[in-house]
Motif scaffolding. Sequence first.
Motif, PDB file in Angstrom:
ATOM      1  N   LEU A   1     -29.951  76.091  -7.522  1.00 15.00           N
ATOM      2  CA  LEU A   1     -28.687  75.997  -8.247  1.00 15.00           C
ATOM      3  C   LEU A   1     -28.861  75.266  -9.577  1.00 15.00           C
ATOM      4  CD1 LEU A   1     -26.241  75.106  -5.314  1.00 15.00           C
ATOM      5  CD2 LEU A   1     -26.488  77.313  -6.468  1.00 15.00           C
ATOM      6  N   ASP A   2     -29.577  74.166  -9.554  1.00 12.09           N
ATOM      7  CA  ASP A   2     -29.746  73.367 -10.769  1.00 12.09           C
ATOM      8  C   ASP A   2     -30.484  74.146 -11.852  1.00 12.09           C
ATOM      9  OD1 ASP A   2     -29.479  70.770 -12.150  1.00 12.09           O
ATOM     10  OD2 ASP A   2     -31.661  70.719 -12.011  1.00 12.09           O
ATOM     11  N   SER A   3     -31.555  74.825 -11.496  1.00 16.89           N
ATOM     12  CA  SER A   3     -32.337  75.563 -12.495  1.00 16.89           C
ATOM     13  C   SER A   3     -31.576  76.765 -13.038  1.00 16.89           C
ATOM     14  CB  SER A   3     -33.668  76.019 -11.888  1.00 16.89           C
ATOM     15  OG  SER A   3     -33.453  76.878 -10.784  1.00 16.89           O
ATOM     16  N   ALA A   4     -30.636  77.304 -12.241  1.00 20.93           N
ATOM     17  CA  ALA A   4     -29.852  78.458 -12.691  1.00 20.93           C
ATOM     18  C   ALA A   4     -28.571  78.048 -13.409  1.00 20.93           C
ATOM     19  CB  ALA A   4     -29.506  79.341 -11.494  1.00 20.93           C
ATOM     20  N   GLY A   5     -28.291  76.766 -13.462  1.00 18.46           N
ATOM     21  CA  GLY A   5     -27.067  76.298 -14.090  1.00 18.46           C
ATOM     22  C   GLY A   5     -25.822  76.670 -13.295  1.00 18.46           C
ATOM     23  N   GLU A   6     -25.971  76.777 -11.968  1.00 18.47           N
ATOM     24  CA  GLU A   6     -24.856  77.146 -11.099  1.00 18.47           C
ATOM     25  C   GLU A   6     -24.340  75.922 -10.351  1.00 18.47           C
ATOM     26  OE1 GLU A   6     -26.236  81.769 -10.338  1.00 18.47           O
ATOM     27  OE2 GLU A   6     -26.806  80.216  -8.893  1.00 18.47           O
ATOM     28  N   ARG A   7     -23.098  76.016  -9.847  1.00 15.01           N
ATOM     29  CA  ARG A   7     -22.431  74.826  -9.327  1.00 15.01           C
ATOM     30  C   ARG A   7     -22.173  74.857  -7.833  1.00 15.01           C
ATOM     31  NH1 ARG A   7     -17.572  73.097 -13.104  1.00 15.01           N
ATOM     32  NH2 ARG A   7     -18.214  71.060 -12.298  1.00 15.01           N
ATOM     33  N   ILE A   8     -22.199  76.038  -7.238  1.00 13.75           N
ATOM     34  CA  ILE A   8     -21.867  76.161  -5.823  1.00 13.75           C
ATOM     35  C   ILE A   8     -22.801  77.164  -5.156  1.00 13.75           C
ATOM     36  CG2 ILE A   8     -20.143  76.971  -4.149  1.00 13.75           C
ATOM     37  CD1 ILE A   8     -19.408  74.289  -5.285  1.00 13.75           C
ATOM     38  N   GLY A   9     -23.250  76.830  -3.965  1.00 12.96           N
ATOM     39  CA  GLY A   9     -23.987  77.769  -3.128  1.00 12.96           C
ATOM     40  C   GLY A   9     -23.273  77.928  -1.795  1.00 12.96           C
TER      41      GLY A   9
ATOM     42  N   ARG B   1     -23.365  81.283  -5.972  1.00 13.90           N
ATOM     43  CA  ARG B   1     -24.173  82.331  -5.347  1.00 13.90           C
ATOM     44  C   ARG B   1     -24.182  82.165  -3.830  1.00 13.90           C
ATOM     45  NH1 ARG B   1     -30.199  82.313  -6.826  1.00 13.90           N
ATOM     46  NH2 ARG B   1     -29.450  81.832  -8.928  1.00 13.90           N
ATOM     47  N   VAL B   2     -24.538  83.234  -3.136  1.00  9.73           N
ATOM     48  CA  VAL B   2     -24.833  83.185  -1.710  1.00  9.73           C
ATOM     49  C   VAL B   2     -26.333  82.943  -1.569  1.00  9.73           C
ATOM     50  CG1 VAL B   2     -24.862  84.481   0.454  1.00  9.73           C
ATOM     51  CG2 VAL B   2     -22.919  84.705  -1.109  1.00  9.73           C
ATOM     52  N   MET B   3     -26.725  82.027  -0.686  1.00  9.85           N
ATOM     53  CA  MET B   3     -28.133  81.650  -0.594  1.00  9.85           C
ATOM     54  C   MET B   3     -28.465  81.128   0.800  1.00  9.85           C
ATOM     55  SD  MET B   3     -27.911  78.075  -2.806  1.00  9.85           S
ATOM     56  CE  MET B   3     -29.678  77.785  -2.696  1.00  9.85           C
ATOM     57  N   PRO B   4     -29.725  81.248   1.218  1.00  9.05           N
ATOM     58  CA  PRO B   4     -30.138  80.665   2.500  1.00  9.05           C
ATOM     59  C   PRO B   4     -30.393  79.171   2.356  1.00  9.05           C
ATOM     60  CG  PRO B   4     -32.007  81.703   1.446  1.00  9.05           C
ATOM     61  CD  PRO B   4     -30.818  81.979   0.557  1.00  9.05           C
ATOM     62  N   SER B   5     -30.426  78.482   3.482  1.00 10.28           N
ATOM     63  CA  SER B   5     -30.799  77.070   3.498  1.00 10.28           C
ATOM     64  C   SER B   5     -32.200  76.924   4.063  1.00 10.28           C
ATOM     65  CB  SER B   5     -29.816  76.255   4.342  1.00 10.28           C
ATOM     66  OG  SER B   5     -30.290  74.928   4.494  1.00 10.28           O
TER      67      SER B   5
ATOM     68  N   SER C   1     -28.654  69.932  -6.592  1.00 10.15           N
ATOM     69  CA  SER C   1     -29.451  68.706  -6.620  1.00 10.15           C
ATOM     70  C   SER C   1     -30.178  68.666  -7.960  1.00 10.15           C
ATOM     71  CB  SER C   1     -30.470  68.696  -5.474  1.00 10.15           C
ATOM     72  OG  SER C   1     -29.838  68.656  -4.219  1.00 10.15           O
ATOM     73  N   ILE C   2     -29.955  67.610  -8.718  1.00 10.21           N
ATOM     74  CA  ILE C   2     -30.581  67.505 -10.040  1.00 10.21           C
ATOM     75  C   ILE C   2     -32.100  67.543  -9.908  1.00 10.21           C
ATOM     76  CG2 ILE C   2     -30.917  66.005 -12.049  1.00 10.21           C
ATOM     77  CD1 ILE C   2     -28.042  65.009 -11.624  1.00 10.21           C
TER      78      ILE C   2
ATOM     79  N   ALA D   1     -19.210  65.853 -11.678  1.00 10.67           N
ATOM     80  CA  ALA D   1     -18.348  67.023 -11.816  1.00 10.67           C
ATOM     81  C   ALA D   1     -18.662  68.067 -10.749  1.00 10.67           C
ATOM     82  CB  ALA D   1     -18.501  67.629 -13.210  1.00 10.67           C
ATOM     83  N   ASP D   2     -19.931  68.201 -10.397  1.00  9.42           N
ATOM     84  CA  ASP D   2     -20.316  69.156  -9.362  1.00  9.42           C
ATOM     85  C   ASP D   2     -19.889  68.667  -7.974  1.00  9.42           C
ATOM     86  OD1 ASP D   2     -21.461  70.958 -11.136  1.00  9.42           O
ATOM     87  OD2 ASP D   2     -23.425  69.986 -11.041  1.00  9.42           O
ATOM     88  N   LEU D   3     -19.938  67.359  -7.755  1.00 13.20           N
ATOM     89  CA  LEU D   3     -19.471  66.806  -6.491  1.00 13.20           C
ATOM     90  C   LEU D   3     -17.983  67.102  -6.285  1.00 13.20           C
ATOM     91  CD1 LEU D   3     -21.203  63.287  -6.580  1.00 13.20           C
ATOM     92  CD2 LEU D   3     -21.913  65.273  -5.234  1.00 13.20           C
ATOM     93  N   VAL D   4     -17.206  66.894  -7.348  1.00 14.64           N
ATOM     94  CA  VAL D   4     -15.765  67.122  -7.262  1.00 14.64           C
ATOM     95  C   VAL D   4     -15.464  68.612  -7.102  1.00 14.64           C
ATOM     96  CG1 VAL D   4     -13.583  66.925  -8.516  1.00 14.64           C
ATOM     97  CG2 VAL D   4     -15.196  65.012  -8.515  1.00 14.64           C
ATOM     98  N   THR D   5     -16.181  69.457  -7.840  1.00 12.46           N
ATOM     99  CA  THR D   5     -15.989  70.905  -7.674  1.00 12.46           C
ATOM    100  C   THR D   5     -16.257  71.314  -6.237  1.00 12.46           C
ATOM    101  OG1 THR D   5     -16.555  71.401  -9.970  1.00 12.46           O
ATOM    102  CG2 THR D   5     -16.790  73.192  -8.389  1.00 12.46           C
ATOM    103  N   GLY D   6     -17.315  70.768  -5.659  1.00 13.25           N
ATOM    104  CA  GLY D   6     -17.668  71.105  -4.290  1.00 13.25           C
ATOM    105  C   GLY D   6     -16.573  70.760  -3.305  1.00 13.25           C
ATOM    106  N   VAL D   7     -16.001  69.554  -3.407  1.00 12.71           N
ATOM    107  CA  VAL D   7     -14.972  69.153  -2.452  1.00 12.71           C
ATOM    108  C   VAL D   7     -13.696  69.961  -2.671  1.00 12.71           C
ATOM    109  CG1 VAL D   7     -13.925  67.225  -3.734  1.00 12.71           C
ATOM    110  CG2 VAL D   7     -14.049  67.142  -1.237  1.00 12.71           C
ATOM    111  N   ARG D   8     -13.433  70.385  -3.895  1.00 15.19           N
ATOM    112  CA  ARG D   8     -12.271  71.238  -4.156  1.00 15.19           C
ATOM    113  C   ARG D   8     -12.462  72.639  -3.574  1.00 15.19           C
ATOM    114  NH1 ARG D   8     -11.167  68.737 -10.175  1.00 15.19           N
ATOM    115  NH2 ARG D   8      -9.662  67.145  -9.484  1.00 15.19           N
TER     116      ARG D   8
END
Length: 396
Positions: free
Chosen positions: A183-191, A338-342, A364-365, A379-386
């Motif tokens: 996510l970090d390398s792609a500049g994305e905020r949610i997986g 994005r949709v992604m595996p863990s 994760s930075i 900002a990403d933490l808050v987006t996630g909880v929202r």
Amino acid sequence: MKIDAGRFLEDLDKLRSFGASGVGKGVVRPAYSEADMAARAWLTSRMIEAGLRVQTDAMGNLFGLSEGPSLLLGSHSDSQPEGGWLDGALGVIAALEVARAAREAGGSAVSVVSFQDEEGRFGVTTGSAVWSGHLAQDQADLLCDHSGVALADARRVVASTGAVDPSQFTGFVEMHIEQGPVLDSAGERIGVVSDIVGIRDMKITFEGQQNHAGTTPMHLRKDAFQAVSRFNSELNERLRNVVTPSTVWTVGHVSLHPNASSIVPGRAVFSMQWRDGDAERLGRMEAIIRSLANEIAEGMGMAVSFGPLLGLEPVAMDRGLREALELSAAKHAPDQWRVMPSGALHDATNVSRLMPVAMLFVPSIDGISHAFEEDTDEADLVTGVRVLAEAVASLK
């Protein structure tokens, strides 16, 4: 349902103070440690303030329960021996904030959990493994940490108030940091997680011959560490035609006896862990690992033994819960999700034995986790909880 971002971040920072390492935002909060139990006491008070009924089971799994059927949210609050401040803690505090917001809005019933020993001081996601029935309590009690402390002794610090019935929960959603660089390398905020890989973990012991390091010729030595070294160097080649680019395996802990510079080590105990999304492949890897260890021991005139094989199967996320997260992610992070595996293991794997589960990631930075440098932009933490809150609100 309205998320209070300031309250959420303040609680997250407060949880970090329990076991703060003094190095950046690092945390040292192993399961059942003084810092872990202090953190659980504080979480108990916050759950009570949120109007939840608190219950702690014999393992130390901490629940904040809503009345009647409810959706269970949470993760874990113990850390690695040198851990980051968000691993697990984020999911617990996000769950607490969503539970409060839901109650304040008169919305869906939400319960909260902080599972114990997810980080594996004694096993693999031990607390949720016992709660889900994957591991019997009497079997878990025999597990020992790297210092030889038995779980049965460690958990005596827990003041249990009784078992928690899983049937009261309609599903489980776990928010977590990605712990990787995607996510970090792609500049994305949610997986939104599609599935969680399976894992196998066991200890292997080589028994050689302890001897004098100055007088024992090299060709006569039965050096247990040399056996470990040979095993590690040959394993990659043995696995080459079985694994995929996403398969991983790790020798992460080695203990030598007597661990002295002037003594040829007579015994070496090491951890062997491997992960993959295919259960059949995990089995093939186990056969290769055991065969190689036996071959090396025989060739070097040593004995080899294997500890209990611990592990969990690969798990696919529930379609309904996952779709709710996807719709919420598209609203709060358009074109940045994005949709992604863990590739990391989580408590959701165990809980999936009992109910539908889903998972949500934030970046994760630099992809760093299980280290003091672990961090995520606020900002990403808050987006996630929202995203989590809106998905919960949409579920009937």
